[in-house]
Design a protein around this motif. Structure first.
Motif, PDB file in Angstrom:
ATOM      1  N   SER A  56       0.850  -1.199   0.000  1.00 24.29           N
ATOM      2  CA  SER A  56       0.000   0.000   0.000  1.00 24.29           C
ATOM      3  C   SER A  56       0.880   1.240   0.000  1.00 24.29           C
ATOM      4  O   SER A  56       1.952   1.251   0.611  1.00 24.29           O
ATOM      5  CB  SER A  56      -0.886   0.006   1.244  1.00 24.29           C
ATOM      6  OG  SER A  56      -1.448   1.280   1.449  1.00 24.29           O
ATOM      7  N   LEU A  57       0.425   2.283  -0.645  1.00 21.45           N
ATOM      8  CA  LEU A  57       1.042   3.608  -0.517  1.00 21.45           C
ATOM      9  C   LEU A  57       0.043   4.539   0.180  1.00 21.45           C
ATOM     10  O   LEU A  57       0.242   4.966   1.319  1.00 21.45           O
ATOM     11  CB  LEU A  57       1.416   4.156  -1.907  1.00 21.45           C
ATOM     12  CG  LEU A  57       2.222   5.465  -1.940  1.00 21.45           C
ATOM     13  CD1 LEU A  57       3.045   5.570  -3.222  1.00 21.45           C
ATOM     14  CD2 LEU A  57       1.343   6.700  -1.820  1.00 21.45           C
ATOM     15  N   ARG A  58      -1.088   4.819  -0.477  1.00 23.33           N
ATOM     16  CA  ARG A  58      -2.053   5.795   0.016  1.00 23.33           C
ATOM     17  C   ARG A  58      -2.709   5.375   1.328  1.00 23.33           C
ATOM     18  O   ARG A  58      -2.819   6.165   2.272  1.00 23.33           O
ATOM     19  CB  ARG A  58      -3.168   6.042  -1.029  1.00 23.33           C
ATOM     20  CG  ARG A  58      -2.776   6.952  -2.139  1.00 23.33           C
ATOM     21  CD  ARG A  58      -3.404   6.504  -3.428  1.00 23.33           C
ATOM     22  NE  ARG A  58      -2.797   5.252  -3.853  1.00 23.33           N
ATOM     23  CZ  ARG A  58      -1.699   5.188  -4.616  1.00 23.33           C
ATOM     24  NH1 ARG A  58      -1.180   6.264  -5.105  1.00 23.33           N
ATOM     25  NH2 ARG A  58      -1.144   4.021  -4.918  1.00 23.33           N
ATOM     26  N   THR A  59      -3.178   4.139   1.388  1.00 19.24           N
ATOM     27  CA  THR A  59      -3.951   3.719   2.553  1.00 19.24           C
ATOM     28  C   THR A  59      -3.089   3.773   3.805  1.00 19.24           C
ATOM     29  O   THR A  59      -3.513   4.259   4.857  1.00 19.24           O
ATOM     30  CB  THR A  59      -4.486   2.292   2.323  1.00 19.24           C
ATOM     31  OG1 THR A  59      -5.191   2.286   1.079  1.00 19.24           O
ATOM     32  CG2 THR A  59      -5.398   1.856   3.442  1.00 19.24           C
ATOM     33  N   ARG A 119      -5.163  -4.648   6.237  1.00 17.98           N
ATOM     34  CA  ARG A 119      -5.328  -4.818   4.782  1.00 17.98           C
ATOM     35  C   ARG A 119      -5.081  -6.273   4.416  1.00 17.98           C
ATOM     36  O   ARG A 119      -4.011  -6.829   4.671  1.00 17.98           O
ATOM     37  CB  ARG A 119      -4.376  -3.932   3.993  1.00 17.98           C
ATOM     38  CG  ARG A 119      -4.355  -4.333   2.517  1.00 17.98           C
ATOM     39  CD  ARG A 119      -3.678  -3.346   1.627  1.00 17.98           C
ATOM     40  NE  ARG A 119      -4.577  -2.251   1.325  1.00 17.98           N
ATOM     41  CZ  ARG A 119      -4.415  -1.408   0.297  1.00 17.98           C
ATOM     42  NH1 ARG A 119      -3.403  -1.551  -0.526  1.00 17.98           N
ATOM     43  NH2 ARG A 119      -5.263  -0.436   0.082  1.00 17.98           N
ATOM     44  N   HIS A 156     -13.484  -2.035  -0.076  1.00 17.19           N
ATOM     45  CA  HIS A 156     -12.447  -1.042   0.273  1.00 17.19           C
ATOM     46  C   HIS A 156     -13.171   0.207   0.817  1.00 17.19           C
ATOM     47  O   HIS A 156     -13.261   1.240   0.129  1.00 17.19           O
ATOM     48  CB  HIS A 156     -11.615  -0.728  -0.964  1.00 17.19           C
ATOM     49  CG  HIS A 156     -10.317  -0.039  -0.684  1.00 17.19           C
ATOM     50  ND1 HIS A 156      -9.959   0.461   0.559  1.00 17.19           N
ATOM     51  CD2 HIS A 156      -9.267   0.255  -1.508  1.00 17.19           C
ATOM     52  CE1 HIS A 156      -8.761   1.009   0.484  1.00 17.19           C
ATOM     53  NE2 HIS A 156      -8.320   0.900  -0.755  1.00 17.19           N
ATOM     54  N   GLN A 159     -11.649   3.819   0.872  1.00 15.81           N
ATOM     55  CA  GLN A 159     -11.570   4.384  -0.476  1.00 15.81           C
ATOM     56  C   GLN A 159     -12.941   4.914  -0.902  1.00 15.81           C
ATOM     57  O   GLN A 159     -13.055   6.025  -1.421  1.00 15.81           O
ATOM     58  CB  GLN A 159     -11.089   3.306  -1.457  1.00 15.81           C
ATOM     59  CG  GLN A 159     -10.961   3.799  -2.883  1.00 15.81           C
ATOM     60  CD  GLN A 159      -9.878   4.865  -3.033  1.00 15.81           C
ATOM     61  OE1 GLN A 159      -8.749   4.661  -2.641  1.00 15.81           O
ATOM     62  NE2 GLN A 159     -10.221   6.025  -3.592  1.00 15.81           N
ATOM     63  N   CYS A 288      -8.874   5.244  -8.041  1.00 14.00           N
ATOM     64  CA  CYS A 288      -8.363   5.096  -6.664  1.00 14.00           C
ATOM     65  C   CYS A 288      -6.840   5.117  -6.596  1.00 14.00           C
ATOM     66  O   CYS A 288      -6.274   5.364  -5.539  1.00 14.00           O
ATOM     67  CB  CYS A 288      -8.898   3.803  -6.063  1.00 14.00           C
ATOM     68  SG  CYS A 288      -8.342   2.334  -6.950  1.00 14.00           S
ATOM     69  N   LEU A 289      -6.149   4.843  -7.726  1.00  9.40           N
ATOM     70  CA  LEU A 289      -4.694   4.697  -7.791  1.00  9.40           C
ATOM     71  C   LEU A 289      -4.243   3.474  -6.965  1.00  9.40           C
ATOM     72  O   LEU A 289      -4.906   3.158  -5.993  1.00  9.40           O
ATOM     73  CB  LEU A 289      -3.972   5.958  -7.321  1.00  9.40           C
ATOM     74  CG  LEU A 289      -4.313   7.256  -8.061  1.00  9.40           C
ATOM     75  CD1 LEU A 289      -3.512   8.414  -7.451  1.00  9.40           C
ATOM     76  CD2 LEU A 289      -4.012   7.143  -9.553  1.00  9.40           C
ATOM     77  N   ARG A 316      -8.038  10.909   1.153  1.00  8.76           N
ATOM     78  CA  ARG A 316      -7.959   9.681   1.956  1.00  8.76           C
ATOM     79  C   ARG A 316      -7.680  10.011   3.429  1.00  8.76           C
ATOM     80  O   ARG A 316      -8.152   9.310   4.326  1.00  8.76           O
ATOM     81  CB  ARG A 316      -6.854   8.753   1.406  1.00  8.76           C
ATOM     82  CG  ARG A 316      -7.144   8.133   0.030  1.00  8.76           C
ATOM     83  CD  ARG A 316      -8.283   7.141   0.074  1.00  8.76           C
ATOM     84  NE  ARG A 316      -8.088   6.136   1.092  1.00  8.76           N
ATOM     85  CZ  ARG A 316      -7.514   4.950   0.871  1.00  8.76           C
ATOM     86  NH1 ARG A 316      -7.107   4.622  -0.337  1.00  8.76           N
ATOM     87  NH2 ARG A 316      -7.389   4.079   1.867  1.00  8.76           N
TER      88      ARG A 316
END
Ligand code: CP
Length: 334
Positions: A56-59, A119, A156, A159, A288-289, A316
């Motif tokens: 994951s990056l964003r989450t 996750r 998700h 998101q 969402c990327l 986010r």
């Protein structure tokens, strides 16, 4: 809020109506966007454990920023890379690769942390297994503390809450004086490998529950989603028709649901371009990327004036902050 796994978890005694509950959460998130540190002592002396069974990056980063804004400590554990291989099946004879059972690990994590955020990911091999949500349900069952999904096998929710916040914010910015429901289109896009249905399922579940949009889903016939999430939306297999007069286009790939986890038709013509966007009501484009450029979405869209993707990813933080704050308040009341 005692857990955040799906849209129904927003319901509280104070907000027993789902549309009102979503509206309240979106309002709280936008209030945090305006004043990020307004509750910066709410989480003092509380710890968030963030477990990742997938990348994951964003989450990961947005949830850590959200926790910090509330004065809450967060600790990340990349279970897939650094932890013992977990067993989730009840009654398993653990003579294979798994080293530690979830019923031993989860209560310990519940001891260390006030809230757990997890996750997981689907196998994309067995639909029944993935849609049973065994992994996240076992954490909920054995941890004994509130659990937030950072994306599960089929949904998700952080998101999707973000996506509704982003649409609502854009509508407020435009001062939507027409008081007309926006037309929101979720469109399938091509991809190079089979991806989960989580984001599409979750977006459909939340937009249907939100009830504030005319909602259309478009995909090639092979990519029908689970009707438990899509019921309420209009399904159109012709993308050109679906995009007509759209105000928001949400682009996402997903693999097949019925013949599970496959890539069938992968027609590049389904990629959104400026030519396709011209069919819409100058629609804003969301994703969402991460995104595969010039496979799922063209450079000209992603780098153009209609793209909301960076704003969406930024939001986010406020979705995670609103959910964490809600959960902390609920546990302080009980
Ligand atoms: N959209 C999203 O969940 O991004 P990450 O996989 O980077 O967290």
């Amino acid at each position: 809020m005692k857990q955040f796994i799906q849209v129904q978890d927003v319901l509280t005694p104070a907000h027993p109506n789902i549309q009102a509950a979503i509206h309240q959460l979106v309002t709280e998130a936008l209030a945090y966007k305006a004043h990020p540190l307004k509750d910066n002592h709410l989480g003092t002396h509380l710890r968030l454990g963030m477990l990742f069974l997938n990348p994951s990056l964003r989450t990961r980063l947005s949830t850590q920023v959200a926790a910090a804004n509330l004065g809450m400590e967060s600790i990340v554990f990349n279970v897939d890379k650094e932890g013992w291989a977990l067993e989730f099946e009840e009654g398993a004879i653990m003579s294979g690769n798994t080293v530690e059972h979830i019923k031993d690990a989860a209560p310990i994590l519940g001891n260390y942390f006030d809230i757990l955020a997890i996750r997981t990911f689907p196998s994309l091999k067995n639909r029944e297994d993935d849609y049973s949500e065994l992994y996240i349900n076992q954490f909920i069952h054995y941890a004994g503390v509130p659990v937030i999904s950072l994306e599960s096998a089929t949904l998700h929710p952080l998101q999707s809450l973000t996506d509704i916040i982003t649409i609502q914010e854009d509508l407020l910015r435009k001062a939507n004086t027409a008081h007309k429901k926006p037309k929101v289109v979720l469109t399938w896009a091509p991809h190079v490998k089979p991806l989960p249905q989580c984001v599409a399922n979750s977006f459909a579940q939340w937009v249907n529950a939100w009830g504030a949009a005319d909602f259309v889903i478009t995909h090639p016939e092979d990519y029908t989603l689970d009707t438990r999430f899509t019921n309420g939306a209009t399904i159109i297999h012709n993308q050109t028709e679906a995009l007509q007069d759209a105000d928001y286009v949400y682009v996402k790939n997903w693999s097949t649901y019925h013949d599970y986890g496959k890539v069938y038709e992968n027609d590049p013509a389904w990629m959104l371009t400026n030519e396709r966007l011209a069919l819409t009501n100058q629609a804003k484009v969301m994703h969402c990327l991460p995104v595969r450029r010039n496979v799922e979405l063209s450079d000209e869209i992603l780098d153009g004036p209609n793209s909301l993707v960076t704003t969406e990813a930024g939001n986010r933080v406020w979705a995670a902050q609103a959910v964490l704050a809600n959960m902390i308040k609920t546990s302080k009341q009980s």
